[in-house]
Design an enzyme around this catalytic site. Structure first.
Site, mmCIF file in Angstrom:
data_model
loop_
_atom_site.group_PDB
_atom_site.id
_atom_site.type_symbol
_atom_site.label_atom_id
_atom_site.label_comp_id
_atom_site.label_asym_id
_atom_site.label_seq_id
_atom_site.Cartn_x
_atom_site.Cartn_y
_atom_site.Cartn_z
ATOM 1 N N LYS A 47 9.851 -11.392 -16.442
ATOM 2 C CA LYS A 47 10.107 -11.092 -15.017
ATOM 3 C C LYS A 47 10.766 -9.737 -14.794
ATOM 4 O O LYS A 47 10.474 -9.063 -13.814
ATOM 5 C CB LYS A 47 10.987 -12.181 -14.404
ATOM 6 N N GLY A 128 26.353 -20.305 -14.298
ATOM 7 C CA GLY A 128 25.308 -19.512 -14.946
ATOM 8 C C GLY A 128 25.081 -18.199 -14.243
ATOM 9 O O GLY A 128 25.012 -18.143 -13.009
ATOM 10 N N ASN A 152 30.514 -18.499 -15.802
ATOM 11 C CA ASN A 152 29.506 -18.273 -16.840
ATOM 12 C C ASN A 152 30.198 -18.106 -18.188
ATOM 13 O O ASN A 152 31.330 -17.653 -18.246
ATOM 14 C CB ASN A 152 28.712 -16.993 -16.518
HETATM 15 P P1 ATR Z 1 17.385 -17.781 -17.225
HETATM 16 O O1 ATR Z 1 16.391 -16.709 -16.892
HETATM 17 O O2 ATR Z 1 16.781 -19.154 -17.330
HETATM 18 O O3 ATR Z 1 18.586 -17.744 -16.335
HETATM 19 P P2 ATR Z 1 19.030 -16.526 -19.228
HETATM 20 O O4 ATR Z 1 19.024 -15.252 -18.488
HETATM 21 O O5 ATR Z 1 18.910 -16.507 -20.726
HETATM 22 O O6 ATR Z 1 17.859 -17.481 -18.726
HETATM 23 O O7 ATR Z 1 20.370 -17.327 -18.810
HETATM 24 C C1 ATR Z 1 20.779 -18.500 -19.452
HETATM 25 C C2 ATR Z 1 22.085 -18.963 -18.819
HETATM 26 O O8 ATR Z 1 22.547 -20.130 -19.523
HETATM 27 C C3 ATR Z 1 23.219 -17.944 -18.925
HETATM 28 O O9 ATR Z 1 24.101 -18.144 -17.849
HETATM 29 C C4 ATR Z 1 23.858 -18.357 -20.251
HETATM 30 O O10 ATR Z 1 25.183 -17.910 -20.419
HETATM 31 P P3 ATR Z 1 25.485 -16.442 -21.042
HETATM 32 O O11 ATR Z 1 25.287 -15.484 -19.909
HETATM 33 O O12 ATR Z 1 26.867 -16.525 -21.503
HETATM 34 O O13 ATR Z 1 24.475 -16.242 -22.127
HETATM 35 C C5 ATR Z 1 23.807 -19.848 -20.129
HETATM 36 N N1 ATR Z 1 23.878 -20.494 -21.439
HETATM 37 C C6 ATR Z 1 22.882 -20.586 -22.349
HETATM 38 N N2 ATR Z 1 23.307 -21.252 -23.443
HETATM 39 C C7 ATR Z 1 24.609 -21.575 -23.223
HETATM 40 C C8 ATR Z 1 25.611 -22.259 -23.963
HETATM 41 N N3 ATR Z 1 25.354 -22.760 -25.171
HETATM 42 N N4 ATR Z 1 26.851 -22.393 -23.404
HETATM 43 C C9 ATR Z 1 27.111 -21.899 -22.171
HETATM 44 N N5 ATR Z 1 26.203 -21.246 -21.415
HETATM 45 C C10 ATR Z 1 24.980 -21.082 -21.941
#
Ligand code: ATR
Length: 277
Positions: A47, A128, A152
């Site tokens: 995207k 998030g 987040n």
């Molecule tokens: P998307 O496009 O689906 O939003 P992304 O940009 O990879 O995908 O975002 C994933 C979200 O899930 C982020 O807010 C991420 O937190 P970080 O910004 O700290 O990476 C969160 N996330 C993913 N795995 C996580 C985990 N194990 N614990 C806490 N937050 C997590």
């Protein structure tokens, strides 16, 4: 959902899925253009990359800084750009790709339909700040929520988002922690809940589900994440991400076809395909 919608409207169109390596994205878009595709949808991680690969950006893609929908358009002899479906005889002089983003509208439509929530004046806790979280935060701000609390794992992303919101929507209060008071809505935009072993995206030692009236989880598979189950048990109104998937798709369908999307048909097709009933 798209193929069911094409069938319902008697359109001889097909929606097909292709897995494209990010390094081939430009070639894939060019290929679709060369083959006369009406349009494309793109998902993670394409995207953001696609923003620099289209020839024109609709306001929606400019505002959200991401493209999830492309429409191919042809230039007429009078130099207007029209969707390719408008060319009944004679090829266009030139074809361009226009980028759109229907995710934000999809979220707002789902909140309205599934939770009966109008965002203006509301207090929202958003979990998030990745791609989906960023779009949600900006959409909430643009719909004039009163207060937005951002949480987040990576704090710096919420800080960046706060700066961006303050610049564009100065009237919205943006907090960078769990709220101490009650809110109208909690939204999960993290990927936590997709896997059964995932921890909850919400730290219930910092925020009780009793503090919110409604919880929206962007995840739609599984249908009920542990967060949604806990929210329901706490008496909250809940909805999963199926509505957002539906409405972003319906909007894309309308961009490509110029016809009103048969949303009921599309919802039934989604439920059938995702949940098997
Ligand atoms: P998307 O496009 O689906 O939003 P992304 O940009 O990879 O995908 O975002 C994933 C979200 O899930 C982020 O807010 C991420 O937190 P970080 O910004 O700290 O990476 C969160 N996330 C993913 N795995 C996580 C985990 N194990 N614990 C806490 N937050 C997590």
């Amino acid at each position: 959902m798209h193929n069911a919608a094409f069938a319902a409207l008697g359109l001889n169109w097909r929606y097909l899925a292709f897995e494209v390596d990010p390094k081939n994205l430009r070639a894939a878009i060019e290929g679709a253009r060369a083959m006369g595709f009406a349009g494309l949808n793109l998902t993670v991680p394409h995207k953001l990359l696609a923003v620099d690969m289209v020839d024109a950006l609709d306001e929606s893609a400019k505002v959200w800084g991401a493209v999830n929908t492309i429409r191919f358009e042809g230039r007429t002899e009078k130099s207007d750009w029209l969707p390719l479906r408008e060319f009944h005889q004679g090829a266009p002089v030139e074809i361009r790709a226009q980028g759109f983003n229907t995710d934000a509208e999809g979220l707002a439509a789902a909140l309205r339909e599934d939770l009966s929530i109008e965002l203006s004046g509301k207090k929202v806790l958003l979990l998030g700040a990745g791609g989906a979280g960023r779009t949600a935060a900006l959409k909430l701000a643009s719909e004039n929520v009163l207060e937005l609390f951002l949480v987040n794992r990576t704090f710096s992303k919420t800080l960046d988002l706060q700066v961006e919101i303050k610049k564009n929507f100065p009237a919205v209060y943006v907090g960078l922690d769990y709220p101490k008071t009650e809110v109208d809505l909690v939204i999960n935009a993290t990927s936590l809940g997709l896997k059964s072993e995932d921890a909850s995206p919400l730290d219930e030692s910092r925020f009780s589900l009793k503090q919110t009236r409604a919880v929206y989880d962007m995840i739609y598979r599984p249908a009920a994440t542990p967060l949604l189950a806990a929210a329901k048990a706490a008496g909250c109104k809940t909805a999963n991400g199926l509505g957002m998937l539906l409405h972003q798709g319906a909007k894309a369908f309308e961009i490509w076809t110029g016809q009103t999307a048969p949303r009921d048909v599309m919802r039934r097709a989604l439920e059938q395909n995702i949940y098997g009933h």
